[in-house]
Design a protein around this motif. Structure first.
Motif, short mmCIF file in Angstrom:
data_model
loop_
_atom_site.label_atom_id
_atom_site.label_comp_id
_atom_site.label_asym_id
_atom_site.label_seq_id
_atom_site.Cartn_x
_atom_site.Cartn_y
_atom_site.Cartn_z
N LEU A 1 2.45 38.52 36.73
CA LEU A 1 2.38 38.79 38.16
C LEU A 1 2.20 37.54 39.01
O LEU A 1 2.46 37.56 40.21
N GLY A 2 1.75 36.46 38.41
CA GLY A 2 1.41 35.29 39.19
C GLY A 2 2.35 34.12 38.99
O GLY A 2 3.55 34.30 38.79
N CYS A 3 1.80 32.92 39.08
CA CYS A 3 2.53 31.69 38.82
C CYS A 3 1.52 30.66 38.34
O CYS A 3 0.33 30.78 38.63
N ALA A 4 2.01 29.65 37.64
CA ALA A 4 1.11 28.64 37.12
C ALA A 4 1.85 27.35 36.88
O ALA A 4 3.03 27.36 36.50
N SER B 1 3.65 37.49 46.48
CA SER B 1 2.30 37.90 46.87
C SER B 1 1.22 36.97 46.36
O SER B 1 0.08 37.00 46.84
N ILE B 2 1.54 36.16 45.37
CA ILE B 2 0.56 35.22 44.80
C ILE B 2 1.09 33.80 44.93
O ILE B 2 2.23 33.52 44.57
N THR B 3 0.26 32.94 45.48
CA THR B 3 0.60 31.52 45.61
C THR B 3 -0.55 30.67 45.12
O THR B 3 -1.72 31.08 45.18
N ASN B 4 -0.22 29.50 44.63
CA ASN B 4 -1.22 28.52 44.21
C ASN B 4 -0.88 27.17 44.79
O ASN B 4 0.31 26.85 44.98
N TYR B 5 -1.91 26.38 45.04
CA TYR B 5 -1.72 25.04 45.60
C TYR B 5 -2.61 24.04 44.89
O TYR B 5 -3.74 24.35 44.50
N ALA B 6 -2.11 22.83 44.76
CA ALA B 6 -2.96 21.74 44.32
C ALA B 6 -4.01 21.48 45.39
O ALA B 6 -3.76 21.66 46.59
N GLU B 7 -5.19 21.05 44.96
CA GLU B 7 -6.27 20.80 45.92
C GLU B 7 -5.86 19.79 46.98
O GLU B 7 -6.26 19.90 48.14
N SER B 8 -5.06 18.84 46.60
CA SER B 8 -4.68 17.76 47.51
C SER B 8 -3.79 18.22 48.66
O SER B 8 -3.66 17.51 49.66
N VAL B 9 -3.20 19.42 48.54
CA VAL B 9 -2.29 19.88 49.60
C VAL B 9 -2.75 21.17 50.27
O VAL B 9 -2.12 21.64 51.22
N LYS B 10 -3.85 21.73 49.79
CA LYS B 10 -4.34 22.97 50.38
C LYS B 10 -4.62 22.81 51.86
O LYS B 10 -5.21 21.83 52.29
N GLY B 11 -4.16 23.78 52.64
CA GLY B 11 -4.36 23.74 54.08
C GLY B 11 -3.29 22.95 54.82
O GLY B 11 -3.23 23.01 56.05
N ARG B 12 -2.46 22.23 54.08
CA ARG B 12 -1.40 21.43 54.72
C ARG B 12 -0.01 21.93 54.34
O ARG B 12 0.91 21.85 55.15
#
Length: 125
Positions: free
Chosen positions: A104-107, A56-67
């Motif tokens: 609950l998340g990831c890091a 339910s929780i995801t994180n992305y580096a700015e360089s790959v967000k949206g891709r």
């Protein structure tokens, strides 16, 4: 033997897509947050994306967000990284890692318990 195995890397032209898989053997991924990291030649390893145990929780580096998009199929004991609109700067060895975190998340900054051997992604014309 507990291990993670990445697959799906290869050579792709700029603008192309690849889907990486991270399969676990010897343990179940249900109890682990999963991260994807990459390391390019001469550069430090960096976090690309991560997903919580529940998905339910995801994180992305700015360089790959949206891709890039991370997902998991706990029934198949596998996590995926869909990579679209690839750029030459995405060229690196990609690793998946498992973090037995009760949160609950990831890091990215966490100390991950298991690492795969990596899969090469090369984006070039």
């Amino acid at each position: 033997q507990l291990q993670l195995v990445e697959s799906g890397g290869g050579l792709v032209q700029p603008g192309g897509s690849l889907r990486l898989s991270c399969a676990a053997s010897g343990f179940t991924l249900d109890y682990y947050a999963i991260g994807w990291f990459r390391q390019a030649p001469g550069k430090e390893r960096e976090g690309v994306s991560c997903i919580s145990r529940s998905g339910s929780i995801t994180n992305y580096a700015e360089s790959v967000k949206g891709r890039f998009a991370i997902s998991r199929d706990n029934a198949k004991n596998t996590v995926y990284l869909q990579m679209n609109s690839l750029k030459p700067e995405d060229t690196a060895i990609y690793y998946c890692a498992a973090d037995r975190w009760t949160g609950l998340g990831c890091a990215f900054i966490r100390i991950y318990d298991y690492w795969g051997q990596g899969t090469q992604v090369t984006v070039s014309s």
